[in-house]
Design a protein around this motif. Structure first.
Motif, PDB file in Angstrom:
ATOM      1  N   HIS A  90      41.914  55.610  63.615  1.00 20.12           N
ATOM      2  CA  HIS A  90      42.832  56.254  62.675  1.00 20.12           C
ATOM      3  C   HIS A  90      43.660  57.313  63.407  1.00 20.12           C
ATOM      4  O   HIS A  90      43.131  58.064  64.223  1.00 20.12           O
ATOM      5  N   PRO A  91      44.972  57.388  63.139  1.00 20.28           N
ATOM      6  CA  PRO A  91      45.824  58.381  63.812  1.00 20.28           C
ATOM      7  C   PRO A  91      45.345  59.825  63.633  1.00 20.28           C
ATOM      8  O   PRO A  91      45.560  60.655  64.508  1.00 20.28           O
ATOM      9  N   ALA A  92      44.690  60.124  62.520  1.00 23.66           N
ATOM     10  CA  ALA A  92      44.166  61.471  62.291  1.00 23.66           C
ATOM     11  C   ALA A  92      42.791  61.662  62.928  1.00 23.66           C
ATOM     12  O   ALA A  92      42.212  62.733  62.825  1.00 23.66           O
ATOM     13  N   GLY A  93      42.297  60.624  63.570  1.00 28.37           N
ATOM     14  CA  GLY A  93      40.978  60.697  64.187  1.00 28.37           C
ATOM     15  C   GLY A  93      39.875  60.492  63.165  1.00 28.37           C
ATOM     16  O   GLY A  93      40.131  60.261  61.982  1.00 28.37           O
ATOM     17  N   PRO A  94      38.650  60.572  63.614  1.00 24.56           N
ATOM     18  CA  PRO A  94      37.524  60.383  62.693  1.00 24.56           C
ATOM     19  C   PRO A  94      37.552  61.414  61.563  1.00 24.56           C
ATOM     20  O   PRO A  94      37.769  62.604  61.805  1.00 24.56           O
ATOM     21  N   HIS A  95      37.381  60.932  60.349  1.00 21.55           N
ATOM     22  CA  HIS A  95      37.321  61.803  59.186  1.00 21.55           C
ATOM     23  C   HIS A  95      36.731  61.032  58.012  1.00 21.55           C
ATOM     24  O   HIS A  95      36.542  59.819  58.092  1.00 21.55           O
ATOM     25  N   VAL A  96      36.459  61.756  56.944  1.00 24.77           N
ATOM     26  CA  VAL A  96      35.862  61.167  55.752  1.00 24.77           C
ATOM     27  C   VAL A  96      36.770  61.443  54.558  1.00 24.77           C
ATOM     28  O   VAL A  96      37.352  62.525  54.442  1.00 24.77           O
ATOM     29  N   ALA A  97      36.887  60.462  53.655  1.00 21.40           N
ATOM     30  CA  ALA A  97      37.664  60.633  52.428  1.00 21.40           C
ATOM     31  C   ALA A  97      36.907  59.994  51.273  1.00 21.40           C
ATOM     32  O   ALA A  97      36.308  58.928  51.427  1.00 21.40           O
ATOM     33  N   ASP A  98      36.928  60.667  50.137  1.00 18.58           N
ATOM     34  CA  ASP A  98      36.338  60.120  48.917  1.00 18.58           C
ATOM     35  C   ASP A  98      37.450  59.634  48.005  1.00 18.58           C
ATOM     36  O   ASP A  98      38.480  60.309  47.856  1.00 18.58           O
ATOM     37  N   THR A  99      37.213  58.475  47.403  1.00 23.52           N
ATOM     38  CA  THR A  99      38.183  57.949  46.443  1.00 23.52           C
ATOM     39  C   THR A  99      37.446  57.449  45.211  1.00 23.52           C
ATOM     40  O   THR A  99      36.257  57.146  45.254  1.00 23.52           O
ATOM     41  N   LEU A 100      38.186  57.376  44.127  1.00 21.34           N
ATOM     42  CA  LEU A 100      37.678  56.816  42.881  1.00 21.34           C
ATOM     43  C   LEU A 100      38.543  55.612  42.550  1.00 21.34           C
ATOM     44  O   LEU A 100      39.775  55.708  42.513  1.00 21.34           O
ATOM     45  N   ILE A 101      37.881  54.490  42.340  1.00 23.25           N
ATOM     46  CA  ILE A 101      38.599  53.261  42.011  1.00 23.25           C
ATOM     47  C   ILE A 101      38.377  52.926  40.544  1.00 23.25           C
ATOM     48  O   ILE A 101      37.249  52.946  40.052  1.00 23.25           O
ATOM     49  N   LEU A 102      39.463  52.637  39.863  1.00 24.79           N
ATOM     50  CA  LEU A 102      39.450  52.117  38.499  1.00 24.79           C
ATOM     51  C   LEU A 102      39.804  50.641  38.614  1.00 24.79           C
ATOM     52  O   LEU A 102      40.857  50.298  39.169  1.00 24.79           O
ATOM     53  N   ALA A 103      38.929  49.771  38.147  1.00 28.43           N
ATOM     54  CA  ALA A 103      39.182  48.337  38.223  1.00 28.43           C
ATOM     55  C   ALA A 103      38.930  47.699  36.857  1.00 28.43           C
ATOM     56  O   ALA A 103      37.978  48.058  36.163  1.00 28.43           O
ATOM     57  N   ILE A 104      39.790  46.772  36.516  1.00 28.44           N
ATOM     58  CA  ILE A 104      39.589  45.953  35.336  1.00 28.44           C
ATOM     59  C   ILE A 104      39.100  44.604  35.851  1.00 28.44           C
ATOM     60  O   ILE A 104      39.784  43.942  36.636  1.00 28.44           O
ATOM     61  N   ALA A 105      37.894  44.233  35.446  1.00 28.62           N
ATOM     62  CA  ALA A 105      37.323  42.954  35.861  1.00 28.62           C
ATOM     63  C   ALA A 105      37.309  42.011  34.665  1.00 28.62           C
ATOM     64  O   ALA A 105      37.001  42.425  33.540  1.00 28.62           O
ATOM     65  N   THR A 106      37.659  40.762  34.925  1.00 31.69           N
ATOM     66  CA  THR A 106      37.609  39.753  33.872  1.00 31.69           C
ATOM     67  C   THR A 106      36.874  38.525  34.392  1.00 31.69           C
ATOM     68  O   THR A 106      36.829  38.257  35.594  1.00 31.69           O
ATOM     69  N   ARG A 107      36.293  37.817  33.440  1.00 28.08           N
ATOM     70  CA  ARG A 107      35.567  36.596  33.784  1.00 28.08           C
ATOM     71  C   ARG A 107      36.425  35.388  33.421  1.00 28.08           C
ATOM     72  O   ARG A 107      36.877  35.260  32.291  1.00 28.08           O
ATOM     73  N   ARG A 108      36.634  34.541  34.404  1.00 23.83           N
ATOM     74  CA  ARG A 108      37.323  33.267  34.194  1.00 23.83           C
ATOM     75  C   ARG A 108      36.441  32.178  34.789  1.00 23.83           C
ATOM     76  O   ARG A 108      36.001  32.299  35.940  1.00 23.83           O
ATOM     77  N   ASP A 109      36.172  31.158  34.031  1.00 20.05           N
ATOM     78  CA  ASP A 109      35.339  30.036  34.482  1.00 20.05           C
ATOM     79  C   ASP A 109      34.000  30.519  35.040  1.00 20.05           C
ATOM     80  O   ASP A 109      33.511  30.001  36.044  1.00 20.05           O
ATOM     81  N   GLY A 110      33.425  31.542  34.411  1.00 20.32           N
ATOM     82  CA  GLY A 110      32.121  32.045  34.810  1.00 20.32           C
ATOM     83  C   GLY A 110      32.113  32.979  35.998  1.00 20.32           C
ATOM     84  O   GLY A 110      31.059  33.499  36.369  1.00 20.32           O
ATOM     85  N   ASP A 111      33.265  33.227  36.605  1.00 24.38           N
ATOM     86  CA  ASP A 111      33.359  34.062  37.806  1.00 24.38           C
ATOM     87  C   ASP A 111      34.053  35.377  37.468  1.00 24.38           C
ATOM     88  O   ASP A 111      35.160  35.382  36.931  1.00 24.38           O
ATOM     89  N   TRP A 112      33.394  36.497  37.790  1.00 23.57           N
ATOM     90  CA  TRP A 112      33.982  37.822  37.587  1.00 23.57           C
ATOM     91  C   TRP A 112      34.809  38.212  38.801  1.00 23.57           C
ATOM     92  O   TRP A 112      34.328  38.135  39.929  1.00 23.57           O
ATOM     93  N   ARG A 113      36.053  38.619  38.540  1.00 26.26           N
ATOM     94  CA  ARG A 113      36.938  39.102  39.598  1.00 26.26           C
ATOM     95  C   ARG A 113      37.763  40.267  39.068  1.00 26.26           C
ATOM     96  O   ARG A 113      37.885  40.468  37.869  1.00 26.26           O
TER      97      ARG A 113
END
Length: 139
Positions: free
Chosen positions: A94-117
């Protein structure tokens, strides 16, 4: 194939850490959308994979991601809202060098043909709202 939305986070972490964009892409429906932590908007699996492939071949090639279990809100039998925290440890690539970042992901998951994506996802970086400086949550 993901058989339950709560397992999406396990697969997300495994694909990221293996830098396996085929496995990563398999987590999304073909018509999915993704907003990354820098507000880049990708529509469709090809754009989502291409955007992630680029960073995995460059700045995040030596990164490690830890993904916490999702907090799930059911919308129906075939749809769920997931919120999950990630901790990205970037390495020397990474150009900023080693570091740590926390993120929060919001995801909408749906099931189609029995598979969640994932149908839609947005990733935001945890930051101090008064300074914009990245902060880490207690973990």
């Amino acid at each position: 194939m993901v058989d339950h939305p709560e397992r999406i986070t396990e697969h997300f972490e495994a694909a990221w850490n293996a830098h396996d964009m085929v496995a990563f892409g398999a987590l999304f429906h073909p018509d999915a959308t993704f907003v990354n932590r820098f507000a880049m908007y990708w529509r469709g699996i090809d754009q989502i994979v291409a955007g992630h492939r680029f960073i995995h071949e460059t700045i995040y090639s030596d990164s490690v991601l830890r993904v916490d279990p999702a907090d799930i809100d059911w919308v129906g039998e075939d749809a769920a809202i997931l919120h999950f925290w990630t901790r990205l440890t970037a390495g020397a690539a990474h150009p900023a060098g080693p570091h740590v970042a926390d993120t929060l992901i919001l995801a909408i998951a749906t099931r189609r043909d029995g598979d969640w994506r994932v149908q839609a996802a947005e990733n935001v970086t945890l930051a101090d709202p008064t300074t914009g400086k990245d902060i880490l949550r207690a973990s």
